[in-house]
Write an enzyme that holds these catalytic residues in place. Structure first.
Site, PDB file in Angstrom:
ATOM      1  N   ARG A 197      -0.409  -9.372  13.078  1.00  0.00           N
ATOM      2  CA  ARG A 197      -1.015  -8.300  12.272  1.00  0.00           C
ATOM      3  C   ARG A 197      -1.903  -8.892  11.179  1.00  0.00           C
ATOM      4  O   ARG A 197      -2.944  -8.326  10.840  1.00  0.00           O
ATOM      5  CB  ARG A 197       0.081  -7.419  11.666  1.00  0.00           C
ATOM      6  CG  ARG A 197       0.786  -6.571  12.713  1.00  0.00           C
ATOM      7  CD  ARG A 197       2.055  -5.958  12.181  1.00  0.00           C
ATOM      8  NE  ARG A 197       1.821  -4.896  11.230  1.00  0.00           N
ATOM      9  CZ  ARG A 197       2.708  -4.496  10.334  1.00  0.00           C
ATOM     10  NH1 ARG A 197       3.880  -5.084  10.241  1.00  0.00           N
ATOM     11  NH2 ARG A 197       2.421  -3.528   9.515  1.00  0.00           N
ATOM     12  N   ARG A 250      11.679  -2.162  11.352  1.00  0.00           N
ATOM     13  CA  ARG A 250      10.418  -1.825  12.028  1.00  0.00           C
ATOM     14  C   ARG A 250      10.062  -2.938  13.002  1.00  0.00           C
ATOM     15  O   ARG A 250       9.922  -4.097  12.588  1.00  0.00           O
ATOM     16  CB  ARG A 250       9.306  -1.706  10.978  1.00  0.00           C
ATOM     17  CG  ARG A 250       8.936  -0.287  10.652  1.00  0.00           C
ATOM     18  CD  ARG A 250       7.902  -0.251   9.554  1.00  0.00           C
ATOM     19  NE  ARG A 250       6.597  -0.774   9.968  1.00  0.00           N
ATOM     20  CZ  ARG A 250       5.494  -0.653   9.246  1.00  0.00           C
ATOM     21  NH1 ARG A 250       5.548  -0.016   8.087  1.00  0.00           N
ATOM     22  NH2 ARG A 250       4.358  -1.156   9.668  1.00  0.00           N
ATOM     23  N   LYS A 257       0.826  -1.217   0.000  1.00  0.00           N
ATOM     24  CA  LYS A 257       0.000   0.000   0.000  1.00  0.00           C
ATOM     25  C   LYS A 257       0.861   1.268   0.000  1.00  0.00           C
ATOM     26  O   LYS A 257       0.601   2.186  -0.767  1.00  0.00           O
ATOM     27  CB  LYS A 257      -0.911   0.049   1.238  1.00  0.00           C
ATOM     28  CG  LYS A 257      -1.949  -1.039   1.303  1.00  0.00           C
ATOM     29  CD  LYS A 257      -2.951  -0.775   2.417  1.00  0.00           C
ATOM     30  CE  LYS A 257      -2.350  -0.679   3.798  1.00  0.00           C
ATOM     31  NZ  LYS A 257      -1.751  -1.919   4.300  1.00  0.00           N
ATOM     32  N   ARG A 286      -9.414   0.670   9.269  1.00  0.00           N
ATOM     33  CA  ARG A 286      -8.889  -0.647   9.644  1.00  0.00           C
ATOM     34  C   ARG A 286      -9.962  -1.549  10.242  1.00  0.00           C
ATOM     35  O   ARG A 286      -9.710  -2.696  10.535  1.00  0.00           O
ATOM     36  CB  ARG A 286      -7.819  -0.505  10.731  1.00  0.00           C
ATOM     37  CG  ARG A 286      -6.436  -0.063  10.276  1.00  0.00           C
ATOM     38  CD  ARG A 286      -5.706  -1.146   9.524  1.00  0.00           C
ATOM     39  NE  ARG A 286      -4.360  -1.452   9.930  1.00  0.00           N
ATOM     40  CZ  ARG A 286      -3.268  -0.797   9.559  1.00  0.00           C
ATOM     41  NH1 ARG A 286      -3.328   0.261   8.822  1.00  0.00           N
ATOM     42  NH2 ARG A 286      -2.089  -1.227   9.933  1.00  0.00           N
ATOM     43  N   ARG A 299      11.621  -6.319   4.589  1.00  0.00           N
ATOM     44  CA  ARG A 299      11.492  -4.956   5.127  1.00  0.00           C
ATOM     45  C   ARG A 299      12.056  -4.886   6.547  1.00  0.00           C
ATOM     46  O   ARG A 299      12.676  -3.889   6.939  1.00  0.00           O
ATOM     47  CB  ARG A 299      10.014  -4.535   5.106  1.00  0.00           C
ATOM     48  CG  ARG A 299       9.804  -3.064   5.434  1.00  0.00           C
ATOM     49  CD  ARG A 299       8.412  -2.585   5.096  1.00  0.00           C
ATOM     50  NE  ARG A 299       7.393  -3.156   5.964  1.00  0.00           N
ATOM     51  CZ  ARG A 299       6.085  -2.894   5.853  1.00  0.00           C
ATOM     52  NH1 ARG A 299       5.657  -2.081   4.904  1.00  0.00           N
ATOM     53  NH2 ARG A 299       5.210  -3.443   6.673  1.00  0.00           N
TER      54      ARG A 299
END
Ligand code: AMP
Length: 193
Positions: free
Chosen positions: A144, A133, A13, A88, A127
């Site tokens: 998640r 992160r 996204k 969300r 990532r």
């Protein structure tokens, strides 16, 4: 043009929203980025949000809505915007509907990036190594994805029932996926004429 971009964490996204922002000359609003900025700045809101984000859970609807409302007051959103990471859950979808009605800026389209969980896990591992992160560590990503399946997936139906949703294959090269998103927007605007 006012767009919501849906998709699981790590579905691309953010990357695609950045491209759409440049191509369409509209603002890119990522609630995740806004929250990460608040965490970095050490604001009271950021301090409250950090533990929730690190655990892969959703920050409270009130906090995120207040941040979004403030962001939508900025003039760069007048030309349009792309929402990345909001709504969300169904309560947020309803809150967004009311907010956009109040400010007279209804949505034009909702695009959903479809990416299988196995690809998401691979992408977020990459990532995690590159950006570090905390919520990209493999165990948190699994949480998640569960939160996404339980709370965010119904949001697609919400928009489908309102005739706003187009699903796009989110697997492939970045440029290829961007072309699919632009084609989806084009066919929506042609259909609307
Ligand atoms: P993202 O960068 O969109 O994946 O968001 C990172 C984290 O920020 C999420 O896992 C949530 O903890 C929090 N977050 C971002 N957007 C929202 C939202 N709309 N509602 C609640 N929490 C959010």
């Amino acid at each position: 043009m006012r767009i919501v971009l849906l998709g699981a964490p790590g579905s691309g996204k953010g990357t695609q929203a950045t491209r759409l922002k440049t191509e369409l000359g509209i603002a890119h609003i990522s609630t995740g980025d806004l929250l990460r900025a608040a965490v970095k700045a050490g604001t009271p809101l950021g301090l409250r949000a950090k533990a929730v984000m690190d655990a892969g859970q959703l920050v409270s609807d009130e906090i995120v809505l207040a941040m979004l409302e403030e962001r939508l007051e900025q003039p760069d959103t007048h030309a349009g915007f792309i929402l990345d990471g909001y709504p969300r859950n169904l309560a947020q979808a309803d809150a967004l509907d009311r907010l956009l009605k109040r400010i007279g800026q209804p949505l034009d389209a909702v695009l959903k990036l479809n990416v299988p969980d196995a690809d998401i896990i691979k992408r977020t591992e990459i990532r995690f190594k590159a950006e570090g992160r905390a919520d990209d560590d493999p165990e948190t990503v699994r949480r998640r994805l569960q939160v996404y399946a339980q709370q965010t997936a119904p949001v697609a139906d919400y928009y489908s029932q309102r005739g706003l949703l187009t699903e796009v294959d989110g697997v492939g090269a970045i440029e290829e996926i961007f072309t699919r998103l632009m084609a989806a927007l084009k066919s929506r605007s042609t259909a609307a004429v």
